[in-house]
Design a protein around this motif. Structure first.
Motif, PDB file in Angstrom:
ATOM      1  N   ALA A  86       1.067  -1.410   0.172  1.00  0.00           N
ATOM      2  CA  ALA A  86      -0.101  -0.472   0.182  1.00  0.00           C
ATOM      3  C   ALA A  86       0.793   1.197   0.004  1.00  0.00           C
ATOM      4  N   ALA A  87      -0.132   2.358  -0.564  1.00  0.00           N
ATOM      5  CA  ALA A  87       0.848   3.644  -0.677  1.00  0.00           C
ATOM      6  C   ALA A  87       1.250   4.269   1.246  1.00  0.00           C
ATOM      7  N   GLY A  88       2.625   4.690   1.021  1.00  0.00           N
ATOM      8  CA  GLY A  88       2.852   5.535   2.305  1.00  0.00           C
ATOM      9  C   GLY A  88       4.121   4.348   2.669  1.00  0.00           C
ATOM     10  N   TYR A 125      -0.209  -2.597   4.475  1.00  0.00           N
ATOM     11  CA  TYR A 125       1.577  -1.937   4.454  1.00  0.00           C
ATOM     12  C   TYR A 125       1.563  -2.135   6.129  1.00  0.00           C
ATOM     13  N   THR A 126       0.623  -1.698   7.821  1.00  0.00           N
ATOM     14  CA  THR A 126       0.884  -2.533   8.416  1.00  0.00           C
ATOM     15  C   THR A 126       1.462  -3.530   8.942  1.00  0.00           C
ATOM     16  N   ALA A 127       1.040  -4.719   8.159  1.00  0.00           N
ATOM     17  CA  ALA A 127       1.512  -6.173   8.904  1.00  0.00           C
ATOM     18  C   ALA A 127       3.038  -6.403   8.536  1.00  0.00           C
ATOM     19  N   GLY A 137       4.485   6.611  -3.074  1.00  0.00           N
ATOM     20  CA  GLY A 137       4.202   7.502  -2.244  1.00  0.00           C
ATOM     21  C   GLY A 137       3.201   7.652  -1.310  1.00  0.00           C
ATOM     22  N   THR A 138       2.457   8.845  -0.985  1.00  0.00           N
ATOM     23  CA  THR A 138       1.941   9.546  -1.568  1.00  0.00           C
ATOM     24  C   THR A 138       2.954  11.019  -1.999  1.00  0.00           C
ATOM     25  N   LEU A 139       2.926  11.583  -3.592  1.00  0.00           N
ATOM     26  CA  LEU A 139       3.451  12.519  -3.503  1.00  0.00           C
ATOM     27  C   LEU A 139       2.845  14.030  -4.384  1.00  0.00           C
TER      28      LEU A 139
HETATM   29  C1  LIG Z   1       3.071   4.836   8.361  1.00  0.00           C
HETATM   30  C2  LIG Z   1       1.277   4.782   7.659  1.00  0.00           C
HETATM   31  C3  LIG Z   1       2.109   5.351   6.375  1.00  0.00           C
HETATM   32  C4  LIG Z   1       0.469   6.281   5.458  1.00  0.00           C
HETATM   33  N1  LIG Z   1       1.216   6.916   4.205  1.00  0.00           N
HETATM   34  C5  LIG Z   1       0.673   7.024   3.468  1.00  0.00           C
HETATM   35  C6  LIG Z   1      -0.238   8.087   2.371  1.00  0.00           C
HETATM   36  O1  LIG Z   1       1.180   8.448   2.432  1.00  0.00           O
HETATM   37  N2  LIG Z   1      -0.419   7.779   1.294  1.00  0.00           N
HETATM   38  C7  LIG Z   1      -1.856   6.759   1.226  1.00  0.00           C
HETATM   39  O2  LIG Z   1      -2.659   6.551   0.799  1.00  0.00           O
HETATM   40  N3  LIG Z   1      -2.037   5.964   2.198  1.00  0.00           N
HETATM   41  C8  LIG Z   1      -1.033   6.124   3.560  1.00  0.00           C
HETATM   42  N4  LIG Z   1      -0.997   5.349   4.155  1.00  0.00           N
HETATM   43  C9  LIG Z   1      -2.220   4.636   4.382  1.00  0.00           C
HETATM   44  C10 LIG Z   1      -1.604   2.986   3.884  1.00  0.00           C
HETATM   45  O3  LIG Z   1      -1.579   2.736   1.943  1.00  0.00           O
HETATM   46  C11 LIG Z   1      -3.103   2.030   4.042  1.00  0.00           C
HETATM   47  O4  LIG Z   1      -4.620   2.452   3.380  1.00  0.00           O
HETATM   48  C12 LIG Z   1      -3.621   2.072   6.224  1.00  0.00           C
HETATM   49  O5  LIG Z   1      -2.176   1.799   6.466  1.00  0.00           O
HETATM   50  C13 LIG Z   1      -4.218   0.783   6.004  1.00  0.00           C
HETATM   51  O6  LIG Z   1      -3.252  -1.060   5.519  1.00  0.00           O
HETATM   52  P1  LIG Z   1      -2.927  -1.552   6.381  1.00  0.00           P
HETATM   53  O7  LIG Z   1      -4.364  -1.599   7.784  1.00  0.00           O
HETATM   54  O8  LIG Z   1      -2.593  -2.474   5.884  1.00  0.00           O
HETATM   55  O9  LIG Z   1      -1.722  -0.473   7.045  1.00  0.00           O
HETATM   56  C14 LIG Z   1      -0.047   4.871   5.656  1.00  0.00           C
HETATM   57  C15 LIG Z   1       0.137   4.328   6.549  1.00  0.00           C
HETATM   58  C16 LIG Z   1       1.377   3.975   7.408  1.00  0.00           C
HETATM   59  C17 LIG Z   1       0.965   3.125   8.402  1.00  0.00           C
END
Ligand SMILES: Cc1cc2nc3c(=O)[nH]c(=O)nc-3n(C[C@H](O)[C@H](O)[C@H](O)COP(=O)(O)O)c2cc1C
Length: 362
Positions: free
Chosen positions: A59-61, A314-316, A83-85
């Motif tokens: 995922a993004a981030g 992402y988190t996992a 991104g996000t960019l």
């Molecule tokens: C530290 C962190 C930074 C994130 N930055 C972004 C971001 O820049 N853009 C975005 O669309 N989502 C961002 N996310 C959200 C993730 O892409 C995702 O939608 C969200 O964390 C849920 O998924 P997860 O439970 O697997 O982490 C971020 C998440 C985390 C944990």
């Protein structure tokens, strides 16, 4: 214990932002294990006209400034979204701005779109070679933007030649006013302008599929409105969901009241319910990416059965380490076969009604 597991354990003990920066540096240097990105043909699918070797993406981030795409791509995921960019580089909010909730295997972040800006990212991504995997580019607006629509249009023009798909992020909780763009009037205006800017003299010049990433904190009514607008404005897909600003009563981590977006297992039920509601509202006509709390083959499969054609996490990854994509794909393959599906896409939406109506703890 492998050397990767050992390094991962050390990094996990650092403050979360330092751990992340170090991981990105290691990935940039190519210090990364390699896993195959396809365990079986049953996981290969074509979504938005793109072929995915498996349905599990990053995922993004994680790779906000598109620095580590080449290494991330080798971790066995089916796709990577960078991104996000934003148009201009941005420092983001003050530190500390990311917190681990160890007991919940969750994260709260309020980074605020810290990134190197589009021009630097574009330089990095233009070196990409065709053999690399599917690349999504997630775009947002700078905190001080006074012209959000024009900014999204410009960002779209810049990344279109480089991306396999583009995500319009209107759901991060850490940029003031951003999520207001999800209101039906503003969203329709934004998407109509974006759609128009992709054509010149009625010929489509900017071609990658455009996806919209939405928040899990929307009501069912708001989701229905967004689905209708997406259907009539030519959006290719929806990503459900970003982090939540809610704090479920069952989370234990002592940083639970930090401001920002919550991700990881406590987001799973909420985001899966919203995914299923989106699937039903779109009547299966727009492909969906399910995100939020995926940490195993079972949770990935639940997203698919709730309506996701593809899944992200992402988190996992920060808790489980780099072998996660491979273990999810191996497990998913078995789950699909156990249920007598020939391909992962055959399971999409089978439990949508159950999830859409599910009473969840929040
Ligand atoms: C530290 C962190 C930074 C994130 N930055 C972004 C971001 O820049 N853009 C975005 O669309 N989502 C961002 N996310 C959200 C993730 O892409 C995702 O939608 C969200 O964390 C849920 O998924 P997860 O439970 O697997 O982490 C971020 C998440 C985390 C944990």
């Amino acid at each position: 214990m492998t050397i990767t597991d050992f390094l991962f354990e050390i990094v996990r003990k650092l403050d979360p932002e330092r751990a992340h920066l170090l991981t990105i540096q290691a990935l940039k240097l190519g210090i990364t294990p390699r896993y195959s990105n396809n365990s079986d043909g049953a996981l290969i699918s074509e979504v938005f006209g793109i072929k995915f070797q498996n349905p599990i993406g990053l995922a993004a981030g994680f790779d906000k400034s598109a620095e580590a795409f080449y290494s991330l791509d080798k971790l066995g995921c089916g796709f990577v979204e960078v991104g996000t960019l934003t148009l201009k580089p941005q420092a983001g909010n003050e530190r500390p701005r990311v917190f681990r909730l160890e007991e919940d295997q969750a994260i709260i972040n309020r980074y605020g779109f810290n990134n190197d800006g589009l021009s630097r990212a574009v330089k990095r991504l233009s070196k990409r070679v065709k053999s690399t995997g599917v690349l999504g580019i997630n775009i947002g607006i700078n905190k001080d933007s006074t012209t959000p629509i024009a900014d999204y249009e410009e960002a779209l023009r810049i990344v279109s030649p480089l991306a396999d798909y583009i995500t319009i992020n209107i759901s991060s909780p850490n940029t003031p006013g951003l999520r207001d763009l999800q209101s039906s009037e503003k969203l329709e205006k934004l998407l109509r302008s974006i759609e128009k800017s992709r054509f010149e003299n009625e010929v489509q010049i900017l071609t990658p599929p455009i996806l919209l990433k939405i928040a899990p904190d929307l009501t069912e009514k708001e989701i229905k409105e967004i689905a209708q607008i997406a259907l009539k404005t030519g959006v290719s897909g929806l990503i459900v969901s970003n982090t939540t600003v809610t704090r479920p009563s069952f989370i234990k981590g002592n940083r639970r009241s930090e401001q920002g977006g919550l991700s990881g297992p406590p987001l799973f039920e909420l985001s899966t319910k919203k995914l299923a509601q989106t699937y039903l509202a779109c009547k299966g006509k727009i492909p969906l990416i399910g995100v939020g709390g995926v940490d195993s083959a079972e949770t990935a499969y639940a997203k698919i059965r709730a309506g996701a054609n593809l899944v992200q996490l992402y988190t996992a990854l920060t808790y489980r380490g780099p072998c996660l994509f491979k273990s999810i794909n191996d497990g998913l393959n078995l789950l699909i076969k156990n249920d007598n599906f020939r391909n992962v896409q055959d399971a999409v939406g089978i439990d949508a009604k159950y999830w859409a109506d599910k009473k969840i703890l929040n």
